[in-house]
Design an enzyme around this catalytic site. Structure first.
Site, PDB file in Angstrom:
ATOM      1  N   TYR A 142      -1.144  -1.140  12.973  1.00 53.55           N
ATOM      2  CA  TYR A 142       0.125  -2.135  13.526  1.00 53.55           C
ATOM      3  C   TYR A 142       0.185  -1.820  15.074  1.00 53.55           C
ATOM      4  O   TYR A 142       0.631  -2.931  15.480  1.00 53.55           O
ATOM      5  CB  TYR A 142       1.230  -1.519  13.040  1.00 53.55           C
ATOM      6  CG  TYR A 142       1.531  -2.291  11.528  1.00 53.55           C
ATOM      7  CD1 TYR A 142       0.811  -1.805  10.318  1.00 53.55           C
ATOM      8  CD2 TYR A 142       2.662  -3.092  11.473  1.00 53.55           C
ATOM      9  CE1 TYR A 142       1.282  -2.462   9.091  1.00 53.55           C
ATOM     10  CE2 TYR A 142       3.013  -3.597  10.326  1.00 53.55           C
ATOM     11  CZ  TYR A 142       2.312  -3.112   9.247  1.00 53.55           C
ATOM     12  OH  TYR A 142       2.620  -3.536   7.871  1.00 53.55           O
ATOM     13  N   LYS A 192      -7.669   6.411   2.563  1.00 49.92           N
ATOM     14  CA  LYS A 192      -8.853   5.860   2.344  1.00 49.92           C
ATOM     15  C   LYS A 192     -10.140   6.792   2.863  1.00 49.92           C
ATOM     16  O   LYS A 192     -11.003   6.178   3.825  1.00 49.92           O
ATOM     17  CB  LYS A 192      -9.155   4.268   2.773  1.00 49.92           C
ATOM     18  CG  LYS A 192     -10.236   3.651   2.337  1.00 49.92           C
ATOM     19  CD  LYS A 192     -10.097   3.231   0.769  1.00 49.92           C
ATOM     20  CE  LYS A 192     -11.451   2.669   0.490  1.00 49.92           C
ATOM     21  NZ  LYS A 192     -11.412   2.145  -1.095  1.00 49.92           N
ATOM     22  N   ASP A 224      -6.857   2.431  -3.153  1.00 51.62           N
ATOM     23  CA  ASP A 224      -7.153   1.738  -4.132  1.00 51.62           C
ATOM     24  C   ASP A 224      -6.723   2.174  -5.494  1.00 51.62           C
ATOM     25  O   ASP A 224      -6.388   1.565  -6.482  1.00 51.62           O
ATOM     26  CB  ASP A 224      -8.643   1.261  -4.052  1.00 51.62           C
ATOM     27  CG  ASP A 224      -9.433   2.001  -3.828  1.00 51.62           C
ATOM     28  OD1 ASP A 224      -9.145   3.221  -3.590  1.00 51.62           O
ATOM     29  OD2 ASP A 224     -10.885   1.939  -3.690  1.00 51.62           O
ATOM     30  N   ASP A 248       3.008  -0.104   3.528  1.00 52.45           N
ATOM     31  CA  ASP A 248       3.662  -1.214   3.727  1.00 52.45           C
ATOM     32  C   ASP A 248       3.272  -2.103   2.184  1.00 52.45           C
ATOM     33  O   ASP A 248       4.192  -2.494   1.734  1.00 52.45           O
ATOM     34  CB  ASP A 248       3.152  -2.275   4.842  1.00 52.45           C
ATOM     35  CG  ASP A 248       3.531  -3.807   4.659  1.00 52.45           C
ATOM     36  OD1 ASP A 248       4.808  -4.094   4.312  1.00 52.45           O
ATOM     37  OD2 ASP A 248       2.795  -4.665   4.817  1.00 52.45           O
ATOM     38  N   ASP A 252       5.737  -2.666  -1.568  1.00 50.58           N
ATOM     39  CA  ASP A 252       6.095  -3.951  -2.256  1.00 50.58           C
ATOM     40  C   ASP A 252       5.759  -3.733  -3.522  1.00 50.58           C
ATOM     41  O   ASP A 252       6.421  -4.156  -4.574  1.00 50.58           O
ATOM     42  CB  ASP A 252       5.375  -4.987  -1.692  1.00 50.58           C
ATOM     43  CG  ASP A 252       6.193  -5.980  -0.655  1.00 50.58           C
ATOM     44  OD1 ASP A 252       6.909  -5.074   0.013  1.00 50.58           O
ATOM     45  OD2 ASP A 252       6.141  -6.992  -0.479  1.00 50.58           O
TER      46      ASP A 252
END
Ligand SMILES: NC(=O)c1ccc[n+]([C@@H]2O[C@H](COP(=O)([O-])OP(=O)(O)OC[C@H]3O[C@@H](n4cnc5c(N)ncnc54)[C@H](O)[C@@H]3O)[C@@H](O)[C@H]2O)c1
Ligand SMILES: CC(C)[C@H](C(=O)O)[C@@H](O)C(=O)O
Ligand SMILES: [Mg+2]
Length: 364
Positions: A142, A192, A224, A248, A252
């Protein structure tokens, strides 16, 4: 009477509607419990661009720096979608998070029993789900440099940089361990590290810090796989700690498990400042229709009372009033199921307020 100054940044889309709901709840809590909330409005996002040319005007920043806490609605919308990335409303949000150094974003995902049928997952899978995502909020891809769209010979190339210093990782990981210690003592760290060096460092720091928290059980998941396990076994998670971009996306996803994005509150905490906002965005598709679910913002205000002002009793009362509203069958359209009462933003807010009164009368 104890008094607290709150900066209100309503923003765009459904932002003004849902912040108004939370304000009404705060005012009622103030009356019932004897607190004075001094509310001052500032501009952020698209509306700030329209009125001042900037998504985060200096005046807004100063208001936030001189307040005890910030309550934010949401920013963004189709009107500003064609602006270049660095001029968009979302930059206002990223700017305020960075300026206040709000590095730990707490996003609790709790399944309320009456909402189990609103989840797309099977009842026995979602039952008992109650975890919190601790998302790092001021680093990662970001904010990493270099970033931009550059020319490489004749063609353009878009570049963003995933970057974390060990200090940035350590402070949010410590925060997550502390939170886990106060809950069910299980921490899932998401990365990751099979591909990214940034993640390899992340995992190393989590392992180092775990030595100071022997009572907390640590699990590492690749992002994942975590996305999948969150759907397969949501109730097995307690605290999830992860970087900005993974957090983020996973938050959701967590929202869907709990029934709706309109239910998820958040607290963004630094050492000195704090900002509270729903996890969802400005929902341009339903803005101005009076149907937005105000609960995520009301619960964000409740987190403000708990984390910034240490008003546990008042915060508990709001949480309980929300739960009772759901138990009594009130539903905004996003969580509506057959046999329940469909209400709009205002009516849901009024129901929660009258239940707050009822709860206080009962305990008086
Ligand atoms: N924190 C923020 O301010 C924030 C967060 C996410 C997205 N955004 C911005 O919001 C705009 C819209 O983004 P999006 O559509 O991807 O995400 P969104 O969260 O705004 O909406 C996604 C879906 O969820 C629904 N929804 C969201 N909040 C709801 C609520 N309270 N009650 C009922 N339904 C609700 C919307 O109607 C929509 O169908 C974009 O400009 C985006 O950048 C802002
Ligand atoms: C609007 C956007 C900048 C923001 C983010 O990506 O952090 C949002 O999606 C969120 O989750 O708060
Ligand atoms: Mg998001």
């Amino acid at each position: 009477m104890p008094s607290f100054k709150i900066a209100l940044l309503k923003g765009d889309g459904i932002g003004p509607e849902i912040v108004e709901s939370a304000v009404k709840v705060l005012q009622k809590v103030g009356k019932l419990f004897g607190y004075d909330f001094i509310l001052e409005e500032g501009l952020i996002g698209g509306i700030a661009i329209d009125k001042t040319g900037e998504p985060l005007p200096q005046e807004t920043l100063e208001l936030c720096l001189s307040s005890d806490a910030v309550l934010l609605g949401a920013v963004g919308g189709p009107k500003w979608d064609d602006l270049p990335t660095h001029k968009r409303p979302e930059r206002g949000l990223l700017g305020i998070r960075k300026a206040l150094d709000l590095y730990a974003n707490l996003r609790p995902a709790k399944v309320y029993k009456p909402l189990v049928p609103s989840s797309p997952l099977k009842d026995h899978v979602v039952m008992g789900t109650d975890f919190i995502v601790v998302r790092e909020l001021t680093g990662d891809v970001y904010y990493g440099e270099p970033r931009g769209i550059f020319k490489e010979g004749e063609r353009r190339v878009g570049i963003n940089t995933m970057r974390y210093t060990e200090d940035e990782i350590r402070r949010v990981v410590k925060k997550a361990f502390e939170i886990a210690r106060g809950r069910r003592k299980k921490l899932t760290s998401v990365d990751k590290s099979n591909v990214l060096e940034v993640s390899a460092l992340w995992r190393e720091i989590v392992e180092e810090e775990s030595k100071s928290y022997p009572d907390v059980q640590v699990e590492h998941l690749y992002v994942d796989n975590c996305a999948m396990q969150m759907i397969r076994r949501p109730s097995s998670f307690d605290v999830i700690v992860t970087g900005n971009i993974f957090g983020d996306i996973l938050s959701d996803e967590a929202a869907v498990i709990t029934g709706s994005l309109g239910m998820l509150p958040s607290a963004s905490l630094g050492e000195r400042y704090a900002l509270y906002e729903p996890v969802h965005g400005s929902a341009p598709d339903i803005a101005g229709k009076g149907v937005a679910n105000p609960i995520a913002t009301i619960l964000s205000a409740s987190m403000m009372l708990r984390y910034s002002f240490n008003l546990k009793e008042a915060s508990d009362a709001i949480d309980r009033a929300v739960e009772l509203a759901l138990e009594r069958g009130y539903r905004t359209p996003d969580i509506y199921a057959e046999g329940t009462k469909k209400v709009g933003t205002q009516e849901m807010t009024e129901v929660i307020i009258s239940l707050l009164e009822e709860l206080c009368e009962r305990s008086a």
